[in-house]
Scaffold this motif. Structure first.
Motif, PDB file in Angstrom:
ATOM      1  N   ASP A 149       0.814  -1.219   0.000  1.00 48.49           N
ATOM      2  CA  ASP A 149       0.000   0.000   0.000  1.00 48.49           C
ATOM      3  C   ASP A 149       0.843   1.264   0.000  1.00 48.49           C
ATOM      4  O   ASP A 149       0.301   2.379  -0.114  1.00 48.49           O
ATOM      5  CB  ASP A 149      -0.989   0.004   1.171  1.00 48.49           C
ATOM      6  CG  ASP A 149      -0.322  -0.119   2.527  1.00 48.49           C
ATOM      7  OD1 ASP A 149       0.914  -0.005   2.611  1.00 48.49           O
ATOM      8  OD2 ASP A 149      -1.044  -0.343   3.514  1.00 48.49           O
ATOM      9  N   LEU A 151       2.834   1.835  -2.390  1.00 48.00           N
ATOM     10  CA  LEU A 151       3.003   2.102  -3.817  1.00 48.00           C
ATOM     11  C   LEU A 151       1.803   2.841  -4.392  1.00 48.00           C
ATOM     12  O   LEU A 151       0.663   2.620  -3.979  1.00 48.00           O
ATOM     13  CB  LEU A 151       3.182   0.789  -4.576  1.00 48.00           C
ATOM     14  CG  LEU A 151       4.346  -0.113  -4.161  1.00 48.00           C
ATOM     15  CD1 LEU A 151       4.338  -1.383  -5.006  1.00 48.00           C
ATOM     16  CD2 LEU A 151       5.671   0.612  -4.272  1.00 48.00           C
ATOM     17  N   THR A 152       2.077   3.688  -5.366  1.00 45.10           N
ATOM     18  CA  THR A 152       0.993   4.278  -6.142  1.00 45.10           C
ATOM     19  C   THR A 152       0.446   3.201  -7.079  1.00 45.10           C
ATOM     20  O   THR A 152       1.064   2.146  -7.276  1.00 45.10           O
ATOM     21  CB  THR A 152       1.485   5.469  -6.973  1.00 45.10           C
ATOM     22  OG1 THR A 152       2.415   4.986  -7.965  1.00 45.10           O
ATOM     23  CG2 THR A 152       2.181   6.503  -6.094  1.00 45.10           C
ATOM     24  N   ALA A 153      -0.692   3.472  -7.692  1.00 44.87           N
ATOM     25  CA  ALA A 153      -1.279   2.510  -8.627  1.00 44.87           C
ATOM     26  C   ALA A 153      -0.334   2.238  -9.792  1.00 44.87           C
ATOM     27  O   ALA A 153      -0.173   1.083 -10.221  1.00 44.87           O
ATOM     28  CB  ALA A 153      -2.615   3.036  -9.139  1.00 44.87           C
ATOM     29  N   ARG A 154       0.320   3.279 -10.295  1.00 37.73           N
ATOM     30  CA  ARG A 154       1.246   3.103 -11.409  1.00 37.73           C
ATOM     31  C   ARG A 154       2.477   2.299 -10.982  1.00 37.73           C
ATOM     32  O   ARG A 154       2.951   1.423 -11.729  1.00 37.73           O
ATOM     33  CB  ARG A 154       1.680   4.462 -11.960  1.00 37.73           C
ATOM     34  CG  ARG A 154       2.664   4.367 -13.119  1.00 37.73           C
ATOM     35  CD  ARG A 154       2.061   3.619 -14.295  1.00 37.73           C
ATOM     36  NE  ARG A 154       1.210   4.460 -15.094  1.00 37.73           N
ATOM     37  CZ  ARG A 154       0.408   4.036 -16.059  1.00 37.73           C
ATOM     38  NH1 ARG A 154       0.328   2.740 -16.307  1.00 37.73           N
ATOM     39  NH2 ARG A 154      -0.345   4.859 -16.752  1.00 37.73           N
ATOM     40  N   GLU A 155       3.000   2.557  -9.794  1.00 37.50           N
ATOM     41  CA  GLU A 155       4.141   1.793  -9.299  1.00 37.50           C
ATOM     42  C   GLU A 155       3.787   0.322  -9.136  1.00 37.50           C
ATOM     43  O   GLU A 155       4.590  -0.561  -9.420  1.00 37.50           O
ATOM     44  CB  GLU A 155       4.641   2.381  -7.981  1.00 37.50           C
ATOM     45  CG  GLU A 155       5.341   3.728  -8.138  1.00 37.50           C
ATOM     46  CD  GLU A 155       5.538   4.451  -6.829  1.00 37.50           C
ATOM     47  OE1 GLU A 155       6.196   5.513  -6.840  1.00 37.50           O
ATOM     48  OE2 GLU A 155       5.018   3.979  -5.791  1.00 37.50           O
ATOM     49  N   ARG A 156       2.572   0.052  -8.705  1.00 33.91           N
ATOM     50  CA  ARG A 156       2.127  -1.338  -8.574  1.00 33.91           C
ATOM     51  C   ARG A 156       2.049  -2.004  -9.948  1.00 33.91           C
ATOM     52  O   ARG A 156       2.420  -3.176 -10.093  1.00 33.91           O
ATOM     53  CB  ARG A 156       0.763  -1.384  -7.875  1.00 33.91           C
ATOM     54  CG  ARG A 156       0.339  -2.789  -7.454  1.00 33.91           C
ATOM     55  CD  ARG A 156      -1.025  -2.758  -6.791  1.00 33.91           C
ATOM     56  NE  ARG A 156      -1.477  -4.087  -6.416  1.00 33.91           N
ATOM     57  CZ  ARG A 156      -1.314  -4.635  -5.225  1.00 33.91           C
ATOM     58  NH1 ARG A 156      -0.708  -3.940  -4.268  1.00 33.91           N
ATOM     59  NH2 ARG A 156      -1.737  -5.854  -4.971  1.00 33.91           N
ATOM     60  N   ASP A 157       1.592  -1.263 -10.953  1.00 36.17           N
ATOM     61  CA  ASP A 157       1.562  -1.796 -12.314  1.00 36.17           C
ATOM     62  C   ASP A 157       2.976  -2.139 -12.784  1.00 36.17           C
ATOM     63  O   ASP A 157       3.199  -3.194 -13.399  1.00 36.17           O
ATOM     64  CB  ASP A 157       0.961  -0.773 -13.274  1.00 36.17           C
ATOM     65  CG  ASP A 157      -0.530  -0.553 -13.061  1.00 36.17           C
ATOM     66  OD1 ASP A 157      -1.173  -1.436 -12.446  1.00 36.17           O
ATOM     67  OD2 ASP A 157      -1.033   0.485 -13.500  1.00 36.17           O
ATOM     68  N   THR A 181      10.611   7.389 -17.395  1.00 37.79           N
ATOM     69  CA  THR A 181       9.578   7.327 -16.353  1.00 37.79           C
ATOM     70  C   THR A 181       9.556   5.952 -15.692  1.00 37.79           C
ATOM     71  O   THR A 181       9.390   5.842 -14.480  1.00 37.79           O
ATOM     72  CB  THR A 181       8.195   7.640 -16.959  1.00 37.79           C
ATOM     73  OG1 THR A 181       8.227   8.951 -17.543  1.00 37.79           O
ATOM     74  CG2 THR A 181       7.114   7.608 -15.882  1.00 37.79           C
ATOM     75  N   HIS A 185      10.015   5.131 -11.716  1.00 32.36           N
ATOM     76  CA  HIS A 185       9.086   4.316 -10.918  1.00 32.36           C
ATOM     77  C   HIS A 185       9.821   3.168 -10.225  1.00 32.36           C
ATOM     78  O   HIS A 185       9.564   2.882  -9.045  1.00 32.36           O
ATOM     79  CB  HIS A 185       7.984   3.747 -11.810  1.00 32.36           C
ATOM     80  CG  HIS A 185       6.938   4.738 -12.210  1.00 32.36           C
ATOM     81  ND1 HIS A 185       6.376   5.632 -11.326  1.00 32.36           N
ATOM     82  CD2 HIS A 185       6.336   4.978 -13.421  1.00 32.36           C
ATOM     83  CE1 HIS A 185       5.484   6.371 -11.953  1.00 32.36           C
ATOM     84  NE2 HIS A 185       5.442   5.991 -13.222  1.00 32.36           N
ATOM     85  N   HIS A 188      11.682   4.346  -7.201  1.00 31.91           N
ATOM     86  CA  HIS A 188      10.769   4.599  -6.085  1.00 31.91           C
ATOM     87  C   HIS A 188      10.314   3.278  -5.446  1.00 31.91           C
ATOM     88  O   HIS A 188      10.218   3.178  -4.214  1.00 31.91           O
ATOM     89  CB  HIS A 188       9.548   5.383  -6.576  1.00 31.91           C
ATOM     90  CG  HIS A 188       9.880   6.768  -7.014  1.00 31.91           C
ATOM     91  ND1 HIS A 188       9.096   7.479  -7.889  1.00 31.91           N
ATOM     92  CD2 HIS A 188      10.913   7.579  -6.706  1.00 31.91           C
ATOM     93  CE1 HIS A 188       9.617   8.665  -8.102  1.00 31.91           C
ATOM     94  NE2 HIS A 188      10.733   8.748  -7.392  1.00 31.91           N
ATOM     95  N   LYS A 192      10.880   2.350  -1.564  1.00 33.43           N
ATOM     96  CA  LYS A 192       9.703   2.185  -0.704  1.00 33.43           C
ATOM     97  C   LYS A 192       9.624   0.785  -0.098  1.00 33.43           C
ATOM     98  O   LYS A 192       9.218   0.620   1.057  1.00 33.43           O
ATOM     99  CB  LYS A 192       8.426   2.476  -1.501  1.00 33.43           C
ATOM    100  CG  LYS A 192       8.206   3.944  -1.834  1.00 33.43           C
ATOM    101  CD  LYS A 192       6.903   4.125  -2.613  1.00 33.43           C
ATOM    102  CE  LYS A 192       6.644   5.589  -2.931  1.00 33.43           C
ATOM    103  NZ  LYS A 192       5.357   5.770  -3.670  1.00 33.43           N
TER     104      LYS A 192
END
Length: 218
Positions: A149, A151-157, A181, A185, A188, A192
């Motif tokens: 949690d 992670l952002t949605a994009r990082e999770r992708d 980009t 990601h 990050h 994280k």
């Protein structure tokens, strides 16, 4: 590409599969792990296809020796040994992935391309068990310290695609973003979740059900 195997028959078979007309170029071959550092220095391959069991220096030790050098090529382990400890040991030594020798030719070709382009590729036939063994040895405290949690949605992708063995270029294409980009990601994500490399990211994605063994490389 550098081929490393102590059996000439195996190397000959690999040459027939990894053909120039399909975009592969074998620049050199080694019959044992102790020959690898000099071959890499002399020929600068973009990927090393490495056997595990050899007479003088095994594939794990040869992979570890390469990781101590600057600008080392990625290593794809190719083995007949369905041995969790050996395969997880190759990941701990720095290999970018592994493929069993009885895999279809198409799987080997894709694995070589993926690893050469900076991705990670784990044979789905043994991935679950090997990652479990790798996790216990590499992360005795239980793996990355961060939770999904964070992670952002994009990082999770991005993490899910890393887990499936995608290269940065493939991730960029899949998500419609630039490679710059993607790299941002990934940086990050590693910070994280306290992950050290792509192999660790695959372990994390597997452990947290972000990706499943059957979807690796698909």
């Amino acid at each position: 590409m550098l081929l490393v195997d102590d059996q000439e028959l195996v190397r000959s078979g690999l040459r027939r599969i990894l053909r120039r007309k399909d975009g592969f170029h074998v620049v050199a071959e080694c019959a044992d792990g102790d020959e690898v550092p000099i071959a890499v220095a002399d020929h600068s391959p973009d990927v090393v296809v490495m056997d595990l069991r050899m007479k003088r220096v095994d594939g794990i030790e040869a992979t570890r020796a390469l990781q101590a050098r600057d600008q080392t090529p990625p290593v794809l382990v190719l083995t007949t040994f369905d041995d969790d400890e050996l395969l997880s040991g190759s990941l701990r030594a720095g290999a970018a992935g592994f493929v069993l020798k009885d895999s279809p030719a198409e799987n080997l070709m894709r694995a070589v391309r993926t690893v050469a382009e900076g991705g990670a590729c784990l044979d789905p036939a043994v991935t679950g068990r090997v990652l479990s063994t790798y996790r216990k040895a590499a992360f005795p405290s239980g793996g990355g310290t961060g939770t999904p949690d964070l992670l952002t949605a994009r990082e999770r992708d991005v993490l899910a695609l890393i887990g499936r063995g995608r290269t940065n270029a493939e991730i960029a294409t899949d998500l419609g973003i630039s490679e710059v980009t993607v790299k941002s990601h990934i940086g990050h994500i590693f910070v994280k979740l306290d992950l050290r490399d792509r192999a660790a990211a695959i372990v994390y994605a597997f452990d947290h059900a972000i990706v499943t063994p059957g979807s690796l490389g698909s």
